[in-house]
Write an enzyme that holds these catalytic residues in place. Structure first.
Site, PDB file in Angstrom:
ATOM      1  N   GLY A 256       1.897   2.066  23.399  1.00  0.00           N
ATOM      2  CA  GLY A 256       2.552   3.101  22.521  1.00  0.00           C
ATOM      3  C   GLY A 256       3.312   2.542  21.246  1.00  0.00           C
ATOM      4  O   GLY A 256       4.127   3.354  20.876  1.00  0.00           O
TER       5      GLY A 256
ATOM      6  N   LEU B 104     -13.087   7.717  27.442  1.00  0.00           N
ATOM      7  CA  LEU B 104     -14.093   8.465  26.263  1.00  0.00           C
ATOM      8  C   LEU B 104     -13.448   9.950  26.501  1.00  0.00           C
ATOM      9  O   LEU B 104     -13.288  10.474  27.736  1.00  0.00           O
ATOM     10  CB  LEU B 104     -15.413   8.298  26.823  1.00  0.00           C
ATOM     11  CG  LEU B 104     -16.333   8.795  25.656  1.00  0.00           C
ATOM     12  CD1 LEU B 104     -16.155   8.301  24.346  1.00  0.00           C
ATOM     13  CD2 LEU B 104     -17.732   8.709  25.943  1.00  0.00           C
TER      14      LEU B 104
ATOM     15  N   ASN C 179      -8.678   9.261  15.298  1.00  0.00           N
ATOM     16  CA  ASN C 179      -8.429   8.102  16.180  1.00  0.00           C
ATOM     17  C   ASN C 179      -8.086   7.161  14.858  1.00  0.00           C
ATOM     18  O   ASN C 179      -8.394   7.165  13.807  1.00  0.00           O
ATOM     19  CB  ASN C 179      -9.731   7.712  16.976  1.00  0.00           C
ATOM     20  CG  ASN C 179      -9.723   6.494  17.437  1.00  0.00           C
ATOM     21  OD1 ASN C 179      -8.389   6.345  18.252  1.00  0.00           O
ATOM     22  ND2 ASN C 179     -10.820   5.688  17.621  1.00  0.00           N
TER      23      ASN C 179
ATOM     24  N   HIS D 132      -8.772   2.927  14.408  1.00  0.00           N
ATOM     25  CA  HIS D 132      -9.291   1.563  14.864  1.00  0.00           C
ATOM     26  C   HIS D 132      -8.782   0.591  13.906  1.00  0.00           C
ATOM     27  O   HIS D 132      -8.883   0.501  12.798  1.00  0.00           O
ATOM     28  CB  HIS D 132     -10.878   1.945  14.802  1.00  0.00           C
ATOM     29  CG  HIS D 132     -11.496   0.945  15.270  1.00  0.00           C
ATOM     30  ND1 HIS D 132     -11.448   0.446  16.838  1.00  0.00           N
ATOM     31  CD2 HIS D 132     -12.303  -0.269  14.952  1.00  0.00           C
ATOM     32  CE1 HIS D 132     -12.158  -0.423  16.804  1.00  0.00           C
ATOM     33  NE2 HIS D 132     -12.677  -1.167  15.951  1.00  0.00           N
TER      34      HIS D 132
ATOM     35  N   ASP E 246     -15.124   5.372  18.523  1.00  0.00           N
ATOM     36  CA  ASP E 246     -14.895   5.011  17.234  1.00  0.00           C
ATOM     37  C   ASP E 246     -16.027   5.121  16.286  1.00  0.00           C
ATOM     38  O   ASP E 246     -16.766   4.392  15.628  1.00  0.00           O
ATOM     39  CB  ASP E 246     -15.020   3.236  17.340  1.00  0.00           C
ATOM     40  CG  ASP E 246     -13.906   2.875  18.349  1.00  0.00           C
ATOM     41  OD1 ASP E 246     -12.904   3.329  18.131  1.00  0.00           O
ATOM     42  OD2 ASP E 246     -13.977   1.607  18.823  1.00  0.00           O
TER      43      ASP E 246
ATOM     44  N   GLU F 179      -1.892  -0.440   9.988  1.00  0.00           N
ATOM     45  CA  GLU F 179      -1.839   0.949  10.654  1.00  0.00           C
ATOM     46  C   GLU F 179      -0.614   1.769  10.413  1.00  0.00           C
ATOM     47  O   GLU F 179      -0.768   2.842  10.663  1.00  0.00           O
ATOM     48  CB  GLU F 179      -2.137   0.521  12.375  1.00  0.00           C
ATOM     49  CG  GLU F 179      -3.532  -0.116  12.694  1.00  0.00           C
ATOM     50  CD  GLU F 179      -3.782  -0.405  14.001  1.00  0.00           C
ATOM     51  OE1 GLU F 179      -3.467   0.505  14.923  1.00  0.00           O
ATOM     52  OE2 GLU F 179      -4.044  -1.352  14.415  1.00  0.00           O
TER      53      GLU F 179
HETATM   54  C1  GAR Z   1      -3.813   0.272  18.318  1.00  0.00           C
HETATM   55  O1  GAR Z   1      -3.865  -1.103  17.428  1.00  0.00           O
HETATM   56  C2  GAR Z   1      -5.190   0.844  17.802  1.00  0.00           C
HETATM   57  O2  GAR Z   1      -5.615   0.657  16.881  1.00  0.00           O
HETATM   58  C3  GAR Z   1      -6.010   0.387  18.876  1.00  0.00           C
HETATM   59  O3  GAR Z   1      -5.240   0.306  19.866  1.00  0.00           O
HETATM   60  C4  GAR Z   1      -3.856  -0.098  19.666  1.00  0.00           C
HETATM   61  C5  GAR Z   1      -2.857   0.698  20.563  1.00  0.00           C
HETATM   62  O4  GAR Z   1      -1.758   0.035  20.459  1.00  0.00           O
HETATM   63  N1  GAR Z   1      -7.192   1.314  19.035  1.00  0.00           N
HETATM   64  C6  GAR Z   1      -8.395   0.954  19.446  1.00  0.00           C
HETATM   65  O5  GAR Z   1      -8.908  -0.214  19.382  1.00  0.00           O
HETATM   66  C7  GAR Z   1      -9.444   2.128  19.298  1.00  0.00           C
HETATM   67  N2  GAR Z   1     -10.894   1.632  19.675  1.00  0.00           N
HETATM   68  P1  GAR Z   1      -0.567   0.839  21.225  1.00  0.00           P
HETATM   69  O6  GAR Z   1      -0.756   1.283  22.599  1.00  0.00           O
HETATM   70  O7  GAR Z   1       0.532  -0.443  20.916  1.00  0.00           O
HETATM   71  O8  GAR Z   1      -0.130   1.795  20.269  1.00  0.00           O
END
Ligand code: GAR
Length: 204
Positions: A13, A93, A106, A108, A149, A178
Protein backbone atom coordinates in the site's frame (compact mmCIF):
# COMPACT_ATOMS: atom_id res chain seq x y z
CA UNK A 1 -14.39 19.51 -7.18
CA UNK A 2 -13.61 16.73 -4.71
CA UNK A 3 -14.05 13.17 -5.90
CA UNK A 4 -14.77 10.06 -3.79
CA UNK A 5 -12.28 7.33 -4.55
CA UNK A 6 -12.16 3.61 -3.72
CA UNK A 7 -8.62 2.23 -3.61
CA UNK A 8 -8.21 -1.46 -4.42
CA UNK A 9 -4.96 -3.15 -3.42
CA UNK A 10 -3.37 -6.46 -2.51
CA UNK A 11 -0.11 -5.54 -0.80
CA UNK A 12 1.94 -3.05 1.13
CA UNK A 13 0.00 0.00 0.00
CA UNK A 14 2.78 2.52 -0.62
CA UNK A 15 0.70 3.83 -3.53
CA UNK A 16 -2.26 4.27 -1.17
CA UNK A 17 -0.02 6.01 1.38
CA UNK A 18 1.12 8.52 -1.22
CA UNK A 19 -2.50 9.36 -2.09
CA UNK A 20 -3.41 9.72 1.60
CA UNK A 21 -0.41 12.02 2.15
CA UNK A 22 -1.24 14.16 -0.89
CA UNK A 23 -4.87 14.52 0.21
CA UNK A 24 -3.86 15.41 3.77
CA UNK A 25 -1.40 18.02 2.46
CA UNK A 26 -4.16 19.54 0.32
CA UNK A 27 -2.37 18.63 -2.92
CA UNK A 28 -5.07 16.32 -4.24
CA UNK A 29 -8.73 17.26 -4.23
CA UNK A 30 -10.18 13.84 -3.41
CA UNK A 31 -11.33 11.73 -0.49
CA UNK A 32 -10.80 8.01 -0.02
CA UNK A 33 -14.23 6.48 0.55
CA UNK A 34 -12.86 2.98 1.19
CA UNK A 35 -9.93 0.65 0.71
CA UNK A 36 -10.65 -2.88 -0.51
CA UNK A 37 -7.96 -5.55 -0.38
CA UNK A 38 -7.91 -8.92 -2.14
CA UNK A 39 -5.64 -10.19 0.67
CA UNK A 40 -6.53 -10.22 4.35
CA UNK A 41 -2.91 -9.72 5.36
CA UNK A 42 -2.24 -6.67 3.14
CA UNK A 43 -0.51 -3.91 5.08
CA UNK A 44 -2.50 -1.42 3.00
CA UNK A 45 -5.55 -2.24 5.16
CA UNK A 46 -3.67 -1.11 8.25
CA UNK A 47 -2.50 2.07 6.54
CA UNK A 48 -6.14 2.88 5.73
CA UNK A 49 -7.36 2.21 9.28
CA UNK A 50 -4.55 4.38 10.68
CA UNK A 51 -6.12 7.28 8.80
CA UNK A 52 -9.74 6.48 9.69
CA UNK A 53 -10.54 5.16 6.20
CA UNK A 54 -13.00 2.22 6.01
CA UNK A 55 -10.98 -0.87 5.03
CA UNK A 56 -12.49 -4.12 3.78
CA UNK A 57 -10.80 -7.43 2.93
CA UNK A 58 -12.40 -9.46 0.14
CA UNK A 59 -9.94 -12.34 0.30
CA UNK A 60 -9.50 -13.84 -3.17
CA UNK A 61 -8.54 -17.26 -1.84
CA UNK A 62 -11.83 -17.56 0.07
CA UNK A 63 -13.66 -17.65 -3.27
CA UNK A 64 -13.75 -20.54 -5.68
CA UNK A 65 -15.90 -18.47 -7.96
CA UNK A 66 -14.47 -15.34 -9.61
CA UNK A 67 -17.96 -13.91 -10.12
CA UNK A 68 -18.74 -14.05 -6.40
CA UNK A 69 -15.37 -12.41 -5.62
CA UNK A 70 -16.09 -9.60 -8.06
CA UNK A 71 -19.63 -9.16 -6.72
CA UNK A 72 -18.31 -8.61 -3.19
CA UNK A 73 -15.67 -6.15 -4.39
CA UNK A 74 -18.27 -4.05 -6.20
CA UNK A 75 -20.67 -4.30 -3.29
CA UNK A 76 -18.04 -2.62 -1.07
CA UNK A 77 -17.24 0.02 -3.70
CA UNK A 78 -20.93 0.89 -4.15
CA UNK A 79 -21.72 0.81 -0.44
CA UNK A 80 -19.13 3.56 0.07
CA UNK A 81 -20.45 5.53 -2.92
CA UNK A 82 -17.12 5.74 -4.72
CA UNK A 83 -17.11 7.66 -7.99
CA UNK A 84 -13.69 6.50 -9.16
CA UNK A 85 -11.88 3.19 -8.52
CA UNK A 86 -8.10 3.43 -8.23
CA UNK A 87 -6.14 0.19 -8.56
CA UNK A 88 -3.02 0.38 -6.43
CA UNK A 89 -1.15 -2.90 -6.66
CA UNK A 90 -4.39 -4.90 -7.01
CA UNK A 91 -3.27 -8.33 -8.14
CA UNK A 92 -6.54 -9.96 -9.21
CA UNK A 93 -8.32 -9.54 -12.49
CA UNK A 94 -11.31 -7.28 -11.97
CA UNK A 95 -14.51 -7.57 -13.96
CA UNK A 96 -15.72 -4.03 -14.54
CA UNK A 97 -19.50 -3.59 -14.54
CA UNK A 98 -21.03 -1.37 -17.24
CA UNK A 99 -21.79 1.52 -14.89
CA UNK A 100 -18.09 1.68 -13.87
CA UNK A 101 -16.67 1.55 -17.42
CA UNK A 102 -14.28 4.51 -17.75
CA UNK A 103 -14.20 4.95 -13.97
CA UNK A 104 -11.48 2.45 -13.03
CA UNK A 105 -7.82 3.41 -13.38
CA UNK A 106 -4.57 1.51 -12.87
CA UNK A 107 -0.90 2.37 -12.57
CA UNK A 108 1.78 0.18 -14.09
CA UNK A 109 5.53 0.57 -13.45
CA UNK A 110 6.58 0.40 -17.13
CA UNK A 111 5.65 1.86 -20.50
CA UNK A 112 2.58 -0.12 -21.62
CA UNK A 113 2.33 -2.07 -23.94
CA UNK A 114 5.83 -3.25 -22.95
CA UNK A 115 6.60 -5.28 -19.83
CA UNK A 116 3.01 -5.76 -18.74
CA UNK A 117 0.31 -8.42 -18.46
CA UNK A 118 -0.33 -11.29 -16.09
CA UNK A 119 2.52 -11.91 -13.65
CA UNK A 120 4.19 -8.59 -14.56
CA UNK A 121 4.12 -6.61 -11.35
CA UNK A 122 6.55 -4.99 -8.95
CA UNK A 123 10.07 -6.39 -9.19
CA UNK A 124 9.26 -8.81 -12.00
CA UNK A 125 8.79 -5.78 -14.23
CA UNK A 126 12.09 -4.13 -13.34
CA UNK A 127 14.02 -7.40 -13.67
CA UNK A 128 12.55 -7.96 -17.14
CA UNK A 129 13.32 -4.36 -18.14
CA UNK A 130 16.99 -4.63 -17.13
CA UNK A 131 17.35 -8.09 -18.69
CA UNK A 132 15.97 -6.82 -22.03
CA UNK A 133 18.55 -4.05 -22.34
CA UNK A 134 16.09 -1.21 -23.05
CA UNK A 135 17.38 2.28 -22.22
CA UNK A 136 14.03 3.73 -21.21
CA UNK A 137 11.22 2.47 -19.04
CA UNK A 138 8.63 4.50 -17.15
CA UNK A 139 5.19 4.73 -15.66
CA UNK A 140 1.74 4.38 -17.20
CA UNK A 141 -1.60 5.44 -15.75
CA UNK A 142 -4.44 3.95 -17.77
CA UNK A 143 -8.11 3.06 -17.70
CA UNK A 144 -8.56 -0.54 -16.65
CA UNK A 145 -10.56 -2.96 -18.75
CA UNK A 146 -11.06 -6.71 -18.49
CA UNK A 147 -7.42 -7.53 -19.39
CA UNK A 148 -4.30 -7.01 -17.28
CA UNK A 149 -2.57 -3.64 -17.90
CA UNK A 150 -4.49 -3.04 -21.08
CA UNK A 151 -6.99 -0.13 -21.30
CA UNK A 152 -6.58 3.36 -22.83
CA UNK A 153 -3.54 5.30 -21.60
CA UNK A 154 -4.18 8.50 -19.62
CA UNK A 155 -0.63 9.59 -18.70
CA UNK A 156 2.77 8.12 -19.39
CA UNK A 157 6.27 9.30 -18.58
CA UNK A 158 9.72 7.87 -19.19
CA UNK A 159 12.47 6.94 -16.73
CA UNK A 160 16.04 6.16 -17.92
CA UNK A 161 17.57 2.74 -17.31
CA UNK A 162 21.17 3.33 -16.22
CA UNK A 163 24.09 0.99 -16.99
CA UNK A 164 24.63 0.10 -13.34
CA UNK A 165 20.94 -0.23 -12.40
CA UNK A 166 19.73 -3.13 -10.28
CA UNK A 167 16.00 -3.93 -10.05
CA UNK A 168 16.04 -2.11 -6.69
CA UNK A 169 17.68 1.09 -7.92
CA UNK A 170 15.44 1.17 -10.98
CA UNK A 171 12.33 0.53 -8.86
CA UNK A 172 13.24 3.52 -6.68
CA UNK A 173 13.39 5.86 -9.69
CA UNK A 174 10.19 4.46 -11.20
CA UNK A 175 8.31 4.69 -7.89
CA UNK A 176 9.33 8.33 -7.51
CA UNK A 177 7.68 8.92 -10.91
CA UNK A 178 4.60 6.89 -9.83
CA UNK A 179 4.17 9.17 -6.80
CA UNK A 180 3.87 12.16 -9.15
CA UNK A 181 1.86 10.67 -11.99
CA UNK A 182 -0.99 8.93 -10.12
CA UNK A 183 -2.19 11.95 -8.10
CA UNK A 184 -1.87 14.07 -11.25
CA UNK A 185 -4.12 11.67 -13.21
CA UNK A 186 -6.69 11.50 -10.40
CA UNK A 187 -6.78 15.29 -10.14
CA UNK A 188 -7.31 15.59 -13.92
CA UNK A 189 -10.11 13.01 -13.74
CA UNK A 190 -11.72 14.79 -10.78
CA UNK A 191 -11.74 18.03 -12.76
CA UNK A 192 -13.42 16.30 -15.72
CA UNK A 193 -10.32 16.88 -17.86
CA UNK A 194 -9.84 13.26 -19.00
CA UNK A 195 -11.68 12.60 -22.25
CA UNK A 196 -11.92 9.05 -23.54
CA UNK A 197 -12.16 8.67 -27.31
CA UNK A 198 -11.92 5.01 -28.36
CA UNK A 199 -8.39 3.80 -27.47
CA UNK A 200 -7.15 7.38 -27.15
CA UNK A 201 -7.39 9.69 -24.17
CA UNK A 202 -7.13 13.46 -24.36
CA UNK A 203 -6.37 15.50 -21.27
CA UNK A 204 -7.71 19.02 -21.51
C1 GAR B 1 3.11 -0.33 -7.71
O1 GAR B 1 4.45 -0.13 -8.02
C2 GAR B 1 2.31 -0.48 -8.99
O2 GAR B 1 2.88 0.23 -10.03
C3 GAR B 1 2.39 -1.95 -9.25
O3 GAR B 1 2.27 -2.52 -7.99
C4 GAR B 1 2.93 -1.69 -7.04
C5 GAR B 1 2.09 -1.61 -5.80
O4 GAR B 1 2.86 -1.28 -4.70
N1 GAR B 1 1.34 -2.37 -10.12
C6 GAR B 1 1.52 -3.25 -11.11
O5 GAR B 1 2.58 -3.81 -11.33
C7 GAR B 1 0.28 -3.52 -11.97
N2 GAR B 1 0.57 -4.46 -12.98
P1 GAR B 1 2.19 -0.95 -3.30
O6 GAR B 1 1.40 -2.15 -2.85
O7 GAR B 1 3.33 -0.68 -2.38
O8 GAR B 1 1.34 0.26 -3.52
Amino acid sequence: MSIKVAVLLSGSGTTLQNLIDRIERGELDASIACVVSSRKSAFGLERARNHGIPAVAVHRKDYEDLDAFNRDIWEAVRRHEAELVVLAGFMSLLEIPKDFAGRVINIHPALIPSFCGKGMYGHHVHEAVIESGVKLTGVTVHFADDEYDHGPIILQDAVPVLDNDTPDSLAERVQAMERELYPKAIQLFAEGRVVLDGRRVRTT
